[in-house]
Design an enzyme around this catalytic site. Structure first.
Site, PDB file in Angstrom:
ATOM      1  N   GLU A  97     -12.717  -1.555  -5.482  1.00 53.34           N
ATOM      2  CA  GLU A  97     -11.752  -0.523  -5.097  1.00 53.34           C
ATOM      3  C   GLU A  97     -10.667  -0.408  -6.168  1.00 53.34           C
ATOM      4  O   GLU A  97     -10.335  -1.391  -6.831  1.00 53.34           O
ATOM      5  CB  GLU A  97     -11.184  -0.936  -3.729  1.00 53.34           C
ATOM      6  CG  GLU A  97     -10.036  -0.130  -3.181  1.00 53.34           C
ATOM      7  CD  GLU A  97     -10.391   1.282  -2.751  1.00 53.34           C
ATOM      8  OE1 GLU A  97     -10.853   2.046  -3.612  1.00 53.34           O
ATOM      9  OE2 GLU A  97     -10.180   1.623  -1.577  1.00 53.34           O
ATOM     10  N   ASP A 101      -3.975  -0.268  -0.315  1.00 55.75           N
ATOM     11  CA  ASP A 101      -2.607   0.018   0.131  1.00 55.75           C
ATOM     12  C   ASP A 101      -2.488  -0.416   1.595  1.00 55.75           C
ATOM     13  O   ASP A 101      -2.236  -1.590   1.878  1.00 55.75           O
ATOM     14  CB  ASP A 101      -2.350   1.515  -0.070  1.00 55.75           C
ATOM     15  CG  ASP A 101      -0.915   1.914   0.174  1.00 55.75           C
ATOM     16  OD1 ASP A 101      -0.070   1.030   0.352  1.00 55.75           O
ATOM     17  OD2 ASP A 101      -0.619   3.128   0.191  1.00 55.75           O
ATOM     18  N   THR A 102      -2.705   0.492   2.541  1.00 54.47           N
ATOM     19  CA  THR A 102      -2.666   0.085   3.958  1.00 54.47           C
ATOM     20  C   THR A 102      -3.856  -0.809   4.301  1.00 54.47           C
ATOM     21  O   THR A 102      -3.796  -1.606   5.230  1.00 54.47           O
ATOM     22  CB  THR A 102      -2.708   1.318   4.886  1.00 54.47           C
ATOM     23  OG1 THR A 102      -3.938   2.002   4.677  1.00 54.47           O
ATOM     24  CG2 THR A 102      -1.534   2.241   4.637  1.00 54.47           C
ATOM     25  N   GLY A 103      -4.963  -0.636   3.579  1.00 49.63           N
ATOM     26  CA  GLY A 103      -6.195  -1.394   3.855  1.00 49.63           C
ATOM     27  C   GLY A 103      -7.127  -0.653   4.794  1.00 49.63           C
ATOM     28  O   GLY A 103      -8.239  -1.119   5.078  1.00 49.63           O
ATOM     29  N   ARG A 163      -5.837  10.416 -14.337  1.00 47.98           N
ATOM     30  CA  ARG A 163      -6.843   9.335 -14.242  1.00 47.98           C
ATOM     31  C   ARG A 163      -7.154   8.757 -15.616  1.00 47.98           C
ATOM     32  O   ARG A 163      -7.539   7.607 -15.756  1.00 47.98           O
ATOM     33  CB  ARG A 163      -8.165   9.866 -13.650  1.00 47.98           C
ATOM     34  CG  ARG A 163      -8.100  10.244 -12.199  1.00 47.98           C
ATOM     35  CD  ARG A 163      -9.526  10.405 -11.654  1.00 47.98           C
ATOM     36  NE  ARG A 163      -9.571  11.144 -10.406  1.00 47.98           N
ATOM     37  CZ  ARG A 163      -9.388  10.606  -9.193  1.00 47.98           C
ATOM     38  NH1 ARG A 163      -9.133   9.330  -9.084  1.00 47.98           N
ATOM     39  NH2 ARG A 163      -9.463  11.349  -8.120  1.00 47.98           N
TER      40      ARG A 163
HETATM   41  P1  5GP Z   1      -5.425   2.679   1.903  1.00 48.62           P
HETATM   42  O1  5GP Z   1      -6.480   3.145   2.858  1.00 48.62           O
HETATM   43  O2  5GP Z   1      -5.566   1.217   1.529  1.00 48.62           O
HETATM   44  O3  5GP Z   1      -4.036   3.000   2.390  1.00 48.62           O
HETATM   45  O4  5GP Z   1      -5.553   3.544   0.607  1.00 48.62           O
HETATM   46  C1  5GP Z   1      -6.577   3.381  -0.280  1.00 48.62           C
HETATM   47  C2  5GP Z   1      -6.755   4.593  -1.153  1.00 48.62           C
HETATM   48  O5  5GP Z   1      -5.567   5.379  -1.228  1.00 48.62           O
HETATM   49  C3  5GP Z   1      -7.054   4.170  -2.569  1.00 48.62           C
HETATM   50  O6  5GP Z   1      -8.428   4.040  -2.784  1.00 48.62           O
HETATM   51  C4  5GP Z   1      -6.452   5.293  -3.382  1.00 48.62           C
HETATM   52  O7  5GP Z   1      -7.371   6.339  -3.505  1.00 48.62           O
HETATM   53  C5  5GP Z   1      -5.289   5.761  -2.535  1.00 48.62           C
HETATM   54  N1  5GP Z   1      -4.024   5.134  -2.958  1.00 48.62           N
HETATM   55  C6  5GP Z   1      -3.307   4.165  -2.323  1.00 48.62           C
HETATM   56  N2  5GP Z   1      -2.203   3.847  -3.026  1.00 48.62           N
HETATM   57  C7  5GP Z   1      -2.234   4.610  -4.141  1.00 48.62           C
HETATM   58  C8  5GP Z   1      -1.368   4.726  -5.282  1.00 48.62           C
HETATM   59  O8  5GP Z   1      -0.352   4.053  -5.456  1.00 48.62           O
HETATM   60  N3  5GP Z   1      -1.761   5.622  -6.235  1.00 48.62           N
HETATM   61  C9  5GP Z   1      -2.869   6.388  -6.126  1.00 48.62           C
HETATM   62  N4  5GP Z   1      -3.141   7.222  -7.127  1.00 48.62           N
HETATM   63  N5  5GP Z   1      -3.711   6.303  -5.073  1.00 48.62           N
HETATM   64  C10 5GP Z   1      -3.388   5.419  -4.098  1.00 48.62           C
END
Ligand code: 5GP
Length: 173
Positions: A97, A101-103, A163
């Site tokens: 991955e 962030d939140t997971g 990116r």
């Molecule tokens: P989660 O489900 O853990 O909150 O988020 C995961 C996804 O959110 C990551 O695969 C990514 O695509 C996006 N994401 C989370 N934090 C960031 C960040 O700081 N920058 C960017 N560009 N994408 C993020």
């Protein structure tokens, strides 16, 4: 004008990537490993990581879940956009991955992959961002850890931009 604050430089990315690749090579020695990259953000990280992993039996696949779109706030609704092609039944799987962030995305993807009956599923993340974690997920291999901030570069986007940046920045809009 958006502001780009450097967070992780090229050398540090390479250093942490080598360390992570070594750990994976040691832990999976003599085993067959399927690396599953989470599109699109993990494409650069996976490409660099896999070239440093020293294992004879590696397969690579990709999966894609819904992302932030043009927003910088995590969505709780996760939709699978592209599934894996490789049969992972009885295989060791490493989900690669870009950033946790939140997971919630990983929790959803791991649950999905478990349906295929793999031998194991572990997680490797380029960035482990802990501040907003909502699930008790284990990041088995984390390249770098940060507390907070919306990051771009080295695969990470904002509305599909940035990116291609070779380093990781904190984007302030
Ligand atoms: P989660 O489900 O853990 O909150 O988020 C995961 C996804 O959110 C990551 O695969 C990514 O695509 C996006 N994401 C989370 N934090 C960031 C960040 O700081 N920058 C960017 N560009 N994408 C993020």
């Amino acid at each position: 004008m958006p502001e780009f604050i450097p967070v992780i430089g090229k050398d540090e990315i390479q250093r942490q990537l080598s360390r992570t690749a070594k750990a994976i090579s040691t832990d999976y020695k003599g085993r067959e490993l399927v690396l599953i990259g989470v599109l699109k953000g993990a494409f650069l990280f996976l490409a660099d990581l896999v070239r440093q992993i020293n294992l004879e039996n590696i397969k690579i696949d990709f999966i894609q879940a819904s992302s932030y779109g043009a927003d910088t706030i995590s969505s709780e609704k996760i939709v699978l956009k592209k599934d894996i092609d490789i049969d992972i039944r009885g295989k060791d799987v490493l989900l690669v991955e870009d950033i946790v962030d939140t997971g919630l995305t990983l929790t959803h993807l791991i649950r999905h992959l478990q349906n295929f009956g793999p031998k194991s599923v572990k997680v490797c993340a380029m960035v482990d961002k802990s501040e907003r974690r909502e699930t008790a997920i284990t990041v088995d291999y984390a390249c770098v850890a940060v507390q907070e901030g919306f990051l771009v570069g080295y695969g990470l986007d904002y509305a599909e931009d940035y990116r291609n940046l070779p380093e990781i920045y904190h984007l302030k809009l």
